[in-house]
Each structure stands twice: as C-alpha cells, then as structure tokens.
Design an enzyme around this catalytic site. Structure first.
Site, mmCIF file in Angstrom:
data_model
loop_
_atom_site.group_PDB
_atom_site.id
_atom_site.type_symbol
_atom_site.label_atom_id
_atom_site.label_comp_id
_atom_site.label_asym_id
_atom_site.label_seq_id
_atom_site.Cartn_x
_atom_site.Cartn_y
_atom_site.Cartn_z
ATOM 1 N N HIS A 66 0.835 -1.201 0.000
ATOM 2 C CA HIS A 66 0.000 0.000 0.000
ATOM 3 C C HIS A 66 0.864 1.243 0.000
ATOM 4 O O HIS A 66 1.889 1.295 0.672
ATOM 5 C CB HIS A 66 -0.880 0.047 1.262
ATOM 6 N N ALA A 124 -9.612 3.991 2.855
ATOM 7 C CA ALA A 124 -9.739 5.432 2.643
ATOM 8 C C ALA A 124 -10.940 5.819 1.792
ATOM 9 O O ALA A 124 -11.308 6.989 1.757
ATOM 10 C CB ALA A 124 -8.460 5.958 1.989
#
Length: 169
Positions: A66, A124
């Site tokens: 990520h 997110a």
C-alpha cells in the site's frame, strides 16, 4: 472483467489479478486454489475467510503493498504502478487536503510506523483527509496486539473493494 472471465484465467493471470487486490502471497495462493468460484458472493466470502486464516506476517506483507496515505505521489506511482489508479481513487480526498492536514498525516504516518512497525492502513474510500488523520490519531492509543487486528480488518475491506473493481474493470 466478469467472474466467468476471472474463473477462466490461467493460474498466473489469476494470481496477478488477485495480487492487485491484496499483496499477501499466501492469500493469493489460497485464493487461486479455490477457483473457479460459483458467484461474486462466494468470492467475497472466501476473500475474507482466507484473509482471516493468515498469520500476522502475511498481513504485514500485504500492508507493504500500500502507498502511504498522503505520501509522495511520484514515488508511489512508480512503486505501485499496477494499483496506482485504484489507490489514487481510494485516497482522492488527500489531493484536496490543506497543506497543514497533509503535513499532519505525514507526521502521523511516521509516528504510527515507529510505534507499530508498519504503515497506517485504513480503508480510505469515502473518507476525507481530515477524517483519515482523526482515525490515525485515535488509533495511536491502541495496543499493538489490538491495532494489528484493526489494520487487518481495514485491509480486508480494501481487498473486497478491489475485488469488486476487478469484476467491473
């Protein structure tokens, strides 16, 4: 791609598609072994089942795939080329954040990594930069043995969203 197309991919192509959803080698291998799957609901259920069977080391491996929220976009684009469009979309609100919020996120990420040993993982999608910063700050008070479980849960959410994207790409 449709589920039928995913089911019919050769194993290397299937592994590559799944790797875009989750960076854990063990998860990808476990998922490839389950194909073909009957339907999208079964795929999503198995994604979570296989994720929850993994070790903490496997989870941490996935976390390394990520980009850091609010990080250097150019460096992230190069490192995460295969998922960069997804990650940018997932973190779109960060681009519109104030400089102050971006600096706070960067500092918070550094503090989080120092405390827990991996980057801050949060689903997110749909969150503003300020919301992500507030979540980061709230999670800083967690004990490491609790935080790893929260981060793993966030990774599971991300994986499922990315699986949906594979099926609609």
């Amino acid at each position: 791609m449709t589920l039928l197309e995913l089911n019919n991919l050769p194993k290397p192509g299937l592994a590559e598609a799944l790797q875009k959803c989750c960076g854990s080698t063990a998860w990808v291998e476990n998922m490839v072994a389950l194909f073909p799957v009957a339907d999208a609901e079964k795929l999503m259920a198995e994604a979570t089942t296989q994720w929850n069977k993994l070790t903490e080391a496997d989870w941490r491996e996935a976390f390394t795939h990520h980009p850091k929220i609010g990080g250097d976009v150019a460096a992230l684009r190069e490192k995460f080329a295969s998922t960069s469009a997804w990650a940018e979309g997932e973190q779109a609100s960060v681009k519109q954040a104030s400089q102050e919020t971006l600096e706070a996120l960067a500092a918070g990420n550094t503090e989080y990594e120092q405390k827990f040993g991996y980057l801050f993982i949060v689903c997110a999608t749909g969150k503003t930069a300020d919301e992500m910063h507030a979540l980061l700050q709230a999670r800083m008070s967690n004990k490491p043995e609790n935080e790893i479980l929260i981060a793993a849960g966030e990774q599971d959410k991300i994986t499922r969203i990315r699986l949906e994207k594979v099926l609609t790409a």
